[in-house]
Every structure is written in structure tokens, then in C-alpha cells.
Motif scaffolding. Sequence first.
Motif, PDB file in Angstrom:
ATOM      1  N   UNK A  44      -4.311 -27.686 -51.277  1.00 24.92           N
ATOM      2  CA  UNK A  44      -4.660 -28.387 -50.227  1.00 24.92           C
ATOM      3  C   UNK A  44      -3.982 -29.826 -50.307  1.00 24.92           C
ATOM      4  N   UNK A  45      -4.138 -30.510 -51.410  1.00 26.65           N
ATOM      5  CA  UNK A  45      -3.857 -31.923 -51.441  1.00 26.65           C
ATOM      6  C   UNK A  45      -2.332 -31.727 -51.591  1.00 26.65           C
ATOM      7  N   UNK A  46      -1.771 -30.955 -52.210  1.00 22.11           N
ATOM      8  CA  UNK A  46      -0.136 -30.649 -52.302  1.00 22.11           C
ATOM      9  C   UNK A  46       0.287 -30.613 -50.554  1.00 22.11           C
ATOM     10  N   UNK A  47      -0.232 -29.511 -50.178  1.00 25.18           N
ATOM     11  CA  UNK A  47       0.278 -29.434 -48.555  1.00 25.18           C
ATOM     12  C   UNK A  47       0.030 -30.629 -47.737  1.00 25.18           C
ATOM     13  N   UNK A  50       3.017 -33.165 -46.066  1.00 25.61           N
ATOM     14  CA  UNK A  50       3.027 -33.261 -44.484  1.00 25.61           C
ATOM     15  C   UNK A  50       2.783 -31.875 -43.806  1.00 25.61           C
ATOM     16  N   UNK A  51       2.062 -30.900 -44.394  1.00 29.85           N
ATOM     17  CA  UNK A  51       1.865 -29.714 -43.977  1.00 29.85           C
ATOM     18  C   UNK A  51       0.334 -29.302 -43.438  1.00 29.85           C
ATOM     19  N   UNK A 108      -5.160 -29.552 -39.604  1.00 30.03           N
ATOM     20  CA  UNK A 108      -4.412 -28.305 -38.932  1.00 30.03           C
ATOM     21  C   UNK A 108      -3.286 -27.983 -39.815  1.00 30.03           C
ATOM     22  N   UNK A 109      -3.109 -26.603 -40.007  1.00 31.18           N
ATOM     23  CA  UNK A 109      -2.166 -26.050 -40.848  1.00 31.18           C
ATOM     24  C   UNK A 109      -0.978 -25.925 -40.056  1.00 31.18           C
ATOM     25  N   UNK A 156      -1.221 -20.839 -42.449  1.00 31.16           N
ATOM     26  CA  UNK A 156      -2.800 -21.122 -43.118  1.00 31.16           C
ATOM     27  C   UNK A 156      -2.864 -21.797 -44.526  1.00 31.16           C
ATOM     28  N   UNK A 157      -1.761 -22.391 -44.935  1.00 32.25           N
ATOM     29  CA  UNK A 157      -1.821 -22.919 -46.117  1.00 32.25           C
ATOM     30  C   UNK A 157      -1.340 -22.211 -47.429  1.00 32.25           C
ATOM     31  N   UNK A 158      -0.709 -21.063 -46.998  1.00 29.81           N
ATOM     32  CA  UNK A 158      -0.297 -20.050 -47.890  1.00 29.81           C
ATOM     33  C   UNK A 158       1.025 -19.583 -47.382  1.00 29.81           C
ATOM     34  N   UNK A 159       1.738 -19.070 -48.578  1.00 30.78           N
ATOM     35  CA  UNK A 159       3.200 -18.605 -48.231  1.00 30.78           C
ATOM     36  C   UNK A 159       3.003 -17.093 -48.181  1.00 30.78           C
TER      37      UNK A 159
END
Length: 405
Positions: A28-31, A35-36, A284-285, A334-337
Motif C-alpha cells: 500500500x505504501x508503494x501504491x 500515485x495509485x 481510493x484505488x 483494488x491495489x493488486x495486479x
Amino acid sequence: MTSSPPHPTPTPQPPTPHTELSADEARRIALRAQGFLGTPNRKAGVRGILRHLGAVQLDTISVLARSHELIPYARLGAIPRKKIEDAYWNPTSTNPHAFEYWSHAACVLPVEEWPHFAFRRRAYRSRPLWGHDLPPGTYEQVIKQLRTQGPLTATELGGAKRTSDWWDWSGTKVAVERALMYGEVVCVERRGWKRVYDLAERAIPDTLLQDELDDAECLRRLVRLAGRSLGVGTRADIADYHRLKAEQVDAVIADSGLVPVTVEGWGKPAWADPAALEAPARGRHRTTLLSPFDSLIWERARTERIFGFTHRLEAYVPKPKRVHGYFAMPVLAGGHLVGRVDPAREGNTLVARQVSLHGPKAVPAVAQALLEAASWVNCTNVRVERVDAPDLRASLERELAQALT
């Protein structure tokens, strides 16, 4: 009777730095750092994205759009493509806000980072061997033309490429590209897809041009900026961001302002931007297609470590050996690929040549990403050709049809 003095207000203490992060916290920190996650700063726009990321990679491949257009699109949504181009290269501006140089690869960089690459310009100037020989006087002639005639493309200078192969550049093209690497010439504008070369002394603001930092300070700043753009990363992650050597990172990381952390499951030491640790990464994702050259997924090992996702660009892989397609774009949701789409355009139709889905839950997200991308590039229809899970094809097409009707 006297009243007792009021208790002094305690001085707020800075938050204790986290030294241990869960894998989910690190993701989540990386996202957020990229900027995501969270609400994007739309007022800052594309230029804000560029400053936030520190580098936007350039590439000649254009499927939906070129990669430097896909980077802000992925974060801001369907902003006009001309607005993106103008944000990078605005020839009407007397104060350029971006320039092109070698960072992670050929990148657009905020003009404020010009001083940080002094170490690389010096290294190029002292390089003993080059792949191209320069005809006598060619370099000097190029500089003279730019000085007397103003900004020019390679063609206007008298010769670009004889063929599309980099090893068959003309002497003029070799000279001007070498001058760009040395820092005597800079590109702050493009016409179409052609670089416009100008003398750095004319194009770069004096306050930045004269700031020749020593190598250690250049590296310290780039390491700090890479850590900020990544949020959290290993030494290899941080080094890869601006293509530094491991020993260069080691020499300055202790003084970079980044803080050491451990991340669950990473198995290697990591460093984090202290600002990224001050508050939980929430918000928000984005659901979107990602360019294969997006800085979120630049480093393959990092992408696998954070997302459990193996990312490979197959554009240069022989067609029979491709697994996911020529320009397979990962789908972020949703923060995933959650899958991949290999897109193409046929008139007003966005064609999903090949779709890879990570289970039924990925279907709505992939449909949403396809529909937004289609709208952005002025396509009114979406057609699916192949799906890796045939049993999910019908549900994907149903999602698309409901939205298009």
C-alpha cells in the motif's frame, strides 16, 4: 489564595518510525508513493505526476498511446492527450519544466533534476570508447549550428538516421546525441515524435545550469528521490529507479534521509521514505491498464515480490514464443495486479487481442479498465479476441456489452 500554574502543553513528539512492515503495508505504501492510492492532485495535473514520480520513461512503441501518455492517464484518468503532450513539451513556455535524459532509461525528467545528473554527464564526458566514430569537426559544427540558428531537430541539423537502426545513425545524429549526453545540448521540446535540440546554456535556467553538484551529492539526492517515489524499497529497487550502481547507493544511503525498515517476506534489508511512514496508506484505488514501462512495475523482482505478478515485455520476443502478447498491459484493481490485456486499435474499436484473468473476480475490473481506455482513445466499441480462461469469456463480454449499450 493563588492558583497553581497551568500545566504546560506537552511538545508533540514525532511519530516513532516503523521498523517492521507487513507485506500488505509495504504494498500500500508503494501504491500511494506511485500515485495509485488516494485522491490524485488534479490541480497539479501531468506536471505534478512528473514531479511526483521523478521520471517518466519514453518508448517508441505506440499501441493505445505512447508510454509517456499512458503514465499520467493511469493515475489521472482520461485526460486529453494533447494536454499531456503540452505538459511535457510546451514550446510557448519560456521556462521549460522538463527535459529528456538518461535516468531509468530515456526519460522525461522535471527540470529541477538537471543538477542531479551532473555525475552522469561527467561520466559520459570521460568515457574513453564509443560505439560510433565521429567525423572530424562534426561535433563542433552541430554546436555552431545550434548557437546561430536556434533549436533544431536532427533532420534540420543536416542528418538524422540513414535507417531505423541506431547503429546506422548519421555523423550529425551521433554528434548531437553525444552532446546531449555531455550536457552541452538538451531536449526540452518535441515536434511530433522528433527531439528538438537546443544549447543547454540557453534552455536550462541559470540557477539550475550552474549548480554543478559533486558526485556524492548527486547520488545522495537521487537515492532520496527514488526512495520517495517508491515509498519503500530494497537497495536493488532504489538503484534501479535511476539506474545507479549498487555501490553508488551503498555509499550514500545512510545520509540520504531514508530510514531502514524490514518488510515481511522480503528477505532483504529495505529503506523507506520517512514521510510515507507517518500515516497509514489509505484511500481510493485506481482501476486501470498499466503501460509495461510504468514505474510501478519497472523492476521485475520488485513486482513479483510486492504483487506476486510476473511481468515481461514481449514486444521483442518472437511472436510464436509470446505468452501474453506484444504489448500486454497489466491491469491494476483494488491495489493488486489482476490480469493482462494485449490491446490494439481497429478504427473505432479497441481490440483485446488477448486477455489473461486471475480468476472470476477480475472480470469486472478488466472490463472497467478496457472501457475507460477505449473512451480515452475515442473508441466506441470493444472486441475481445482471446481469453486465457475460456469459461470467463462470456462474463467478460457480458460486462462490456452492458456498459456499451
